[in-house]
Design an enzyme around this catalytic site. Structure first.
Site, PDB file in Angstrom:
ATOM      1  N   LEU A  21       0.832  -1.209   0.000  1.00  0.00           N
ATOM      2  CA  LEU A  21       0.000   0.000   0.000  1.00  0.00           C
ATOM      3  C   LEU A  21       0.867   1.260   0.000  1.00  0.00           C
ATOM      4  O   LEU A  21       0.355   2.372  -0.067  1.00  0.00           O
ATOM      5  CB  LEU A  21      -0.881   0.015   1.260  1.00  0.00           C
ATOM      6  N   SER A  22       2.193   1.088   0.076  1.00  0.00           N
ATOM      7  CA  SER A  22       3.087   2.247   0.229  1.00  0.00           C
ATOM      8  C   SER A  22       2.955   3.280  -0.902  1.00  0.00           C
ATOM      9  O   SER A  22       2.892   4.485  -0.613  1.00  0.00           O
ATOM     10  CB  SER A  22       4.544   1.794   0.344  1.00  0.00           C
ATOM     11  N   LYS A  71      15.138  -5.939   5.154  1.00  0.00           N
ATOM     12  CA  LYS A  71      15.222  -5.003   6.296  1.00  0.00           C
ATOM     13  C   LYS A  71      16.508  -5.169   7.122  1.00  0.00           C
ATOM     14  O   LYS A  71      16.993  -4.206   7.698  1.00  0.00           O
ATOM     15  CB  LYS A  71      14.011  -5.179   7.221  1.00  0.00           C
ATOM     16  N   ASN A  92      13.794   0.323   7.919  1.00  0.00           N
ATOM     17  CA  ASN A  92      12.693   0.413   6.945  1.00  0.00           C
ATOM     18  C   ASN A  92      12.748   1.715   6.135  1.00  0.00           C
ATOM     19  O   ASN A  92      11.960   1.904   5.219  1.00  0.00           O
ATOM     20  CB  ASN A  92      11.321   0.249   7.615  1.00  0.00           C
ATOM     21  N   GLY A 133       6.663 -11.569  16.685  1.00  0.00           N
ATOM     22  CA  GLY A 133       7.229 -11.509  15.335  1.00  0.00           C
ATOM     23  C   GLY A 133       7.858 -10.137  15.079  1.00  0.00           C
ATOM     24  O   GLY A 133       8.152  -9.386  16.014  1.00  0.00           O
ATOM     25  N   ASN A 155       2.862 -14.975  23.627  1.00  0.00           N
ATOM     26  CA  ASN A 155       2.989 -15.571  22.289  1.00  0.00           C
ATOM     27  C   ASN A 155       2.780 -17.073  22.369  1.00  0.00           C
ATOM     28  O   ASN A 155       3.138 -17.708  23.358  1.00  0.00           O
ATOM     29  CB  ASN A 155       4.385 -15.268  21.718  1.00  0.00           C
ATOM     30  N   THR A 157       4.286 -19.343  20.647  1.00  0.00           N
ATOM     31  CA  THR A 157       5.602 -20.010  20.656  1.00  0.00           C
ATOM     32  C   THR A 157       6.429 -19.333  21.742  1.00  0.00           C
ATOM     33  O   THR A 157       6.957 -18.236  21.546  1.00  0.00           O
ATOM     34  CB  THR A 157       6.293 -19.896  19.281  1.00  0.00           C
ATOM     35  N   LYS A 160      10.049 -17.834  21.284  1.00  0.00           N
ATOM     36  CA  LYS A 160      10.188 -16.543  20.591  1.00  0.00           C
ATOM     37  C   LYS A 160       9.893 -15.385  21.554  1.00  0.00           C
ATOM     38  O   LYS A 160      10.513 -14.337  21.496  1.00  0.00           O
ATOM     39  CB  LYS A 160       9.271 -16.488  19.373  1.00  0.00           C
ATOM     40  N   GLY A 247      -5.334  -0.219  13.589  1.00  0.00           N
ATOM     41  CA  GLY A 247      -3.994  -0.409  13.022  1.00  0.00           C
ATOM     42  C   GLY A 247      -3.628   0.436  11.812  1.00  0.00           C
ATOM     43  O   GLY A 247      -2.444   0.652  11.542  1.00  0.00           O
TER      44      GLY A 247
END
Ligand code: NAP
Length: 280
Positions: A21-22, A71, A92, A133, A155, A157, A160, A247
């Site tokens: 969408l940038s 990144k 970024n 993440g 999380n 997991t 992580k 968001g």
């Protein structure tokens, strides 16, 4: 807009980019903010990253964004990193000043700015970050830099979550960082909860990442998923009387913070958000 010889060129490099969408966000902003520039997305395969950076320097492109999978891999090709990019080990945004490339990371800052625009207090607050993440990492690190008192990383997991918790404690002083699996106890003492997983994202729009009945009513509920604009998690939170934060604002803020870095000027963000929401 009319493209002239004076028109600046900015771009995104990553792969794949067809869903990005940038270009829409930046070109809308350039239009609203009357910046004589255009923005495009350039797919760069990993084996061409070094050549792409050389090309950007050769063409004197003044700024660009970087997304998956570059990144981290872009860092050796840059001359300098700002504090956030250095702490995260991920970039970024890149600014080109006379061939010298400086890397930034606006992902977490975009979210912090969104909270501030909604008058959500951050300093000395206790925050739950759901997920561990890339986005959770950027947001948790920025919250830590902003001076939150405690971060609990939840999380599925657990390894992580532990890795991210250790990393924050290692890099930022005077902060409590905990981690846990989902919904082990009551979370009434937390001030802010942020969904940083893809749970609730279209087409899985009926799923929610956390049991809201475990929170106190004064806890602000944020979701970085922006499709749908108002996730099921936020709808339920609203119906229970929580303040909510959507968001899309983060996505737009992190993009427009890049523009502020490139152009050295304040960019109007609210009008851009209003314009882009129409297309959602
Ligand atoms: P990522 O690095 O792949 O991390 C995904 C996270 O979600 C991990 O913590 C993963 O848990 C968790 N997860 C995924 N599916 C799950 C499920 N079914 N149940 C429980 N946990 C689940 O992705 P990311 O880049 O951080 O992005 C996460 C989400 O944020 C995406 O929806 C993305 O679109 C959104 N996002 C929004 C913005 C914005 O500007 N608003 C910016 C970046 C990302 P495990 O560790 O257990 O796998």
């Amino acid at each position: 807009m009319k493209v002239k010889s004076s028109t600046g060129l900015y771009c995104l490099i990553g792969n794949p980019l067809e869903k990005s969408l940038s270009p829409d966000i930046h070109n809308t902003s350039f239009d609203i903010n009357k910046v004589d520039a255009v923005y495009t997305a350039l797919e760069v395969k990993p084996e061409y990253l070094e050549d792409a950076v050389k090309g950007i320097k050769a063409l004197n492109i003044k700024g660009f964004n970087v997304t998956i999978p570059h990144k981290v891999e872009i860092i050796p090709y840059l001359d300098e990193l700002d504090r956030e990019a250095n702490l995260l080990g991920a970039v970024n945004t890149v600014k080109n000043v006379n061939g010298r490339l400086k890397g930034y990371n606006t992902d977490g800052k975009g979210f912090i700015e969104l909270l501030k625009s909604k008058r959500v207090k951050v300093k000395n607050q206790k925050v739950i970050v759901i997920g561990a993440g890339g986005a959770a990492r950027a947001i948790a690190m920025s919250l830590a830099i902003e001076g939150v008192k405690e971060i609990l990383i939840v999380n599925r997991t657990i390894e992580k979550a532990r890795t991210l918790s250790d990393e924050i404690k290692d890099k930022v002083k005077d902060i409590t960082v905990k981690y846990s699996l989902k919904s082990e106890k009551e979370y009434a003492e937390y001030d802010l909860i942020i969904n940083c997983t893809s749970i609730g994202m279209y087409p899985d729009a009926e799923s929610v990442p956390f049991d809201l009945s475990l929170l106190s009513k004064s806890c602000t509920v944020a979701d970085i998923v922006y499709k749908p604009l108002k996730t099921k998690f936020l709808q339920l939170a609203e119906s229970r009387g929580h303040q909510t934060v959507e968001g899309l604002g983060m996505l737009i803020n992190q993009a427009l913070l890049s523009e502020e870095i490139w152009l050295d000027k304040t960019i109007e963000k609210e009008l851009v958000l209003k314009e882009l929401v129409k297309g959602f």
